[in-house]
Write an enzyme that holds these catalytic residues in place. Structure first.
Site, mmCIF file in Angstrom:
data_model
loop_
_atom_site.group_PDB
_atom_site.id
_atom_site.type_symbol
_atom_site.label_atom_id
_atom_site.label_comp_id
_atom_site.label_asym_id
_atom_site.label_seq_id
_atom_site.Cartn_x
_atom_site.Cartn_y
_atom_site.Cartn_z
ATOM 1 N N ASP A 1 0.859 -1.184 0.000
ATOM 2 C CA ASP A 1 0.000 0.000 0.000
ATOM 3 C C ASP A 1 0.896 1.235 0.000
ATOM 4 O O ASP A 1 1.967 1.244 0.622
ATOM 5 C CB ASP A 1 -0.907 0.023 1.232
ATOM 6 C CG ASP A 1 -1.869 1.205 1.201
ATOM 7 O OD1 ASP A 1 -2.897 1.096 0.503
ATOM 8 O OD2 ASP A 1 -1.589 2.227 1.847
ATOM 9 N N GLU B 1 0.885 5.643 0.350
ATOM 10 C CA GLU B 1 0.242 6.931 0.562
ATOM 11 C C GLU B 1 0.968 7.928 -0.327
ATOM 12 O O GLU B 1 2.193 7.817 -0.533
ATOM 13 C CB GLU B 1 0.316 7.346 2.028
ATOM 14 C CG GLU B 1 -0.291 6.345 2.999
ATOM 15 C CD GLU B 1 -1.749 6.016 2.714
ATOM 16 O OE1 GLU B 1 -2.455 6.897 2.167
ATOM 17 O OE2 GLU B 1 -2.184 4.900 3.013
ATOM 18 N N HIS C 1 -5.456 4.324 6.325
ATOM 19 C CA HIS C 1 -4.764 5.319 5.503
ATOM 20 C C HIS C 1 -3.328 5.565 5.951
ATOM 21 O O HIS C 1 -2.736 6.584 5.591
ATOM 22 C CB HIS C 1 -5.540 6.636 5.430
ATOM 23 C CG HIS C 1 -6.857 6.500 4.745
ATOM 24 N ND1 HIS C 1 -6.999 6.030 3.468
ATOM 25 C CD2 HIS C 1 -8.126 6.759 5.191
ATOM 26 C CE1 HIS C 1 -8.274 5.997 3.128
ATOM 27 N NE2 HIS C 1 -8.984 6.442 4.163
ATOM 28 N N ASP D 1 -2.782 -0.561 6.254
ATOM 29 C CA ASP D 1 -3.636 -0.939 5.127
ATOM 30 C C ASP D 1 -3.107 -2.184 4.426
ATOM 31 O O ASP D 1 -3.887 -3.051 4.000
ATOM 32 C CB ASP D 1 -3.733 0.218 4.132
ATOM 33 C CG ASP D 1 -4.611 1.351 4.635
ATOM 34 O OD1 ASP D 1 -5.182 1.205 5.737
ATOM 35 O OD2 ASP D 1 -4.719 2.382 3.938
#
Length: 744
Positions: A582, A584, A720, A725
């Site tokens: 994942d 960000e 998040h 995640d």
């Protein structure tokens, strides 16, 4: 520092046109028509400004021009040049036939002027408003009962239409061998974009017989005309029979040429017209067109039409059987024989065993099944390549380019550099006689000598020398790539032999004799192991083998190669390694936004093997809405590593795994873009947990990560943030694999 692009002087249009005319006059004098000869003579008789203006017009789109759009400082006043060009019949005032082109070039302001002039002649209002769009105004204009030519002459602009276009197109055709709209190739050459001069410097004409040249020109013009016919028939299907009958008259007037290239083009045009006739249920016309075509695939359509009408037309069943027998006795190509043999067996053979089963279908059904990871869905060839690499094979995606490169390099001199090679101008990159079969007839003796050399001990060295000498030269036969030598050299070294002849010889001989039929359909993969070569045609579930692919497989097998079809069945590998990842980011666009955090979990058989987690300094401000969503601020990443600092470590972490993410397209796109900035290419199989949760757990209200974690009671404590995640997504992967393995 970027290389500066060359600039051309203002007279380059005329220079290019003069170069073409000089070349044509020098090489094609015996085949010039009276009109094209007159065009050259009259053009050379013009003043230089008139020649410059005419060439400017010829290099722009359309055939209608106004004096106001042809203002060039280096040329001067337009009016006297228009008069000179008109006197020499290169331009003329607008006529009715030019109106369609005129409307296309018209500006909105000029259209409004015309409508105002039209209004003055009409008793009632046109209803046109200046605020309307140009299409609306044009729609109004075309409905008005006025003499548009008379009104156009009242405009302050002077409009003219180009003349003698057919004579010009014939000159272009003689030079290029096809219909060209302009001389843009010359411009690309002078700008250094298009390479020339890599092969020959001296050229022979493509035509020496005037009748052949004229027929070739007619066939070249017919190609776009038939495309336009297809568009016209869609709008006017009721006119199909009349329009196609007109074409049948024209086709009947085309002579049967001795030249194989022209015969092939004539056959192609007849086949295209036959297909159009079939499309509009005009089978009698279709049969007539196919009868004017020579060989395959028109022969297949004839057989099928004869058979489909056997109950309606007397004698068609007998004609069908007799024609099939003729094709079996004297086929024009392998594909034609395969079709005829299969059709005859299924429709006329007395042996009822498997009568309804196509030979192509049978070959596919008999092919062995190979289990390949279903993550290669849509990438069947890559999946089978990975399968064989795991078994210790060297695997290459060869397909057609492998054989085209071998053919091109082995006969490079005859194809591209010999004084008699069929390259007819500096821009051509593929000999014109290849598709016509003339190449073998022209060089038969040297071709056979070179085919014999394929079995000699020094063949690989000879090929390597050719590859080294010519690598990178632009040609339209095959493409260069870095592992070409790795494919071609083992092919020469380990090809089987039949007596004193290499198994490569019959393959290359067939290409030389009939390049059109033997240049495509070759198996997808080349496998090499223990000095043994294998060729595989890959078929995923639902795929069908094409007849030309079958023909190439049979030709390879008959030559002595191990060539086969392999069918794939999709499987789930229980020992597969996954990296659930994942990211960000600073925004939603991988090309412009940057990564701020990466979290990744490496798994095998449901167990965590390793993790990877780091903040990333994106080298830019993090927007406030992203900060509120993720909790990651500029201060948090200020001392974090830049992506380039961890790129190699991350790339190593990803190796040998399947990339998994919730909305994998997003995360994969960002990681790929970031690695690309570090000159690292990412190419991994992917699994999207959004897609697969929808597939294996249908009917849920939401497939967002948060809602799925609530639905399946998966812990997600810091949504998040990347590692949280990724860890939750790994639990979704376990659910997916439980269903996937249960369905096997």
């Amino acid at each position: 520092m970027a290389e500066l692009r060359k600039e051309l002087d203002s007279g380059y249009y005329l220079q290019h046109f003069n170069e073409l005319l000089q070349f044509v006059a020098e090489h094609y004098q015996p085949v010039l028509s009276a009109n094209s000869s007159a065009f050259i003579h009259d053009f050379n008789s013009l003043t230089e400004p008139a020649r410059q203006l005419l060439v400017r017009m010829l290099n722009r789109k359309g055939t209608v021009f106004s004096d106001t759009e042809l203002s060039y400082a280096e040329i001067g006043a337009t009016a006297p040049l228009f008069d000179e060009l008109s006197a020499a019949a290169f331009i003329a005032p607008l006529a009715t036939d030019n109106l369609a082109n005129f409307w296309l070039r018209l500006t909105k302001d000029t259209l409004w002027q015309l409508l105002q002039l039209a209004q003055s002649e009409l008793a009632e209002s046109t209803g046109a408003k200046k605020s309307q769009t140009k299409p609306q105004l044009l729609g109004t204009a075309l409905k008005l009962p006025v003499d548009w030519l008379a009104l156009i002459h009242q405009l302050p602009q002077r409009y003219v239409a180009l003349q003698r276009q057919d004579a010009l197109n014939y000159l272009y055709f003689l030079y290029f061998g096809r219909i060209e709209a302009n001389l843009s190739l010359f411009t690309l050459r002078d700008l250094g974009i298009r390479q020339t001069g890599q092969f020959k410097q001296q050229f022979r004409p493509r035509f020496t017989d005037a009748n052949q040249a004229q027929l070739a020109y007619q066939l070249a013009k017919a190609k776009p005309a038939i495309i336009e016919l297809g568009k016209q028939l869609k709008k006017q299907p009721d006119n199909a029979e009349a329009l196609l009958n007109h074409w049948l008259v024209e086709v009947t007037a085309w002579p049967l040429p001795d030249d194989n290239a022209l015969l092939l083009k004539r056959s192609e045009r007849c086949y295209q017209l036959g297909k159009l006739a079939e499309q509009y249920k005009l089978n009698t016309l279709a049969i007539a067109f196919y009868q004017h075509s020579n060989g395959f695939p028109a022969s297949e359509r004839l057989v099928r039409l004869y058979y489909s009408q056997a109950g309606q037309v007397d004698g068609h069943l007998v004609a069908c059987q007799q024609y099939l027998q003729q094709l079996l006795d004297d086929p024009s190509c392998d594909e034609e024989w395969l079709f005829a043999e299969d059709f005859y067996r299924r429709k006329f053979s007395q042996d009822m065993t498997n009568k309804r089963r196509s030979q192509l279908t049978q070959l596919l059904q008999d092919a062995p099944l190979v289990g390949v990871d279903e993550l290669y869905l849509g990438k069947a060839e890559q999946g089978l390549m990975a399968y064989y690499r795991d078994k210790g094979y060297s695997v290459f995606h060869g397909e057609n380019n492998l054989w085209l490169a071998l053919f091109g390099l082995w006969f490079w001199h005859e194809l591209f550099e010999h004084s008699d090679s069929a390259l007819h101008n500096p821009f051509e990159r593929r000999p014109r006689n290849l598709t016509a079969g003339g190449f073998y007839q022209q060089f038969e003796q040297v071709i056979e000598q070179k085919l014999n050399q394929l079995a000699q001990p020094g063949a690989a060295t000879t090929l390597l020398s050719a590859l080294t000498a010519h690598y990178g030269k632009a040609n339209s036969l095959f493409y260069w790539h870095s592992d070409l030598a790795q494919q071609l050299l083992p092919l020469l070294q380990h090809a089987p032999k039949a007596g004193d002849e290499s198994a490569l010889a019959p393959i290359l001989r067939a290409m030389a004799q009939d390049f059109f039929r033997h240049s495509s359909g070759y198996p997808d993969l080349l496998l090499i192991k223990d000095n043994q070569l294998e060729f595989i045609e890959v078929k995923a579930p639902g795929d069908k083998i094409q007849r030309h692919q079958l023909a190439r497989l049979l030709s390879l097998k008959n030559a002595g190669f191990n060539a086969r079809i392999e069918k794939l069945q999709w499987i789930v590998d229980p020992n597969r390694i996954y990296v659930v990842l994942d990211v960000e980011t600073t925004g939603g666009k991988a090309g412009t936004d940057r990564v701020t955090e990466i979290g990744a979990v490496k798994m095998q058989a449901g167990e965590v093997l390793d993790t990877f987690n780091t903040l990333i300094n994106p080298e830019r401000h993090i927007p406030s809405f992203i900060r509120r969503l993720t909790g990651i601020s500029d201060a948090m990443v200020a001392d974090a590593p830049k992506f380039a600092d961890i790129a190699n470590q991350l790339n190593e972490f990803l190796q040998g795994a399947v990339f998994v993410a919730h909305n994998a397209k997003f995360d994969y796109g960002f990681i790929r873009a970031e690695l690309a900035r570090c000159d690292i290419t990412l190419d991994m199989p992917q699994l999207c947990t959004v897609v697969n949760m929808r597939r294996y757990y249908p009917g849920l209200q939401s497939y967002s990560l948060g809602k799925l974690c609530e639905e399946f009671e998966i812990t997600l404590t810091n949504h998040h943030r990347a590692l949280a995640d990724a860890t939750a997504t790994a639990e979704l992967l376990k659910l997916i694999n439980a269903r996937r393995t249960a369905t096997e």
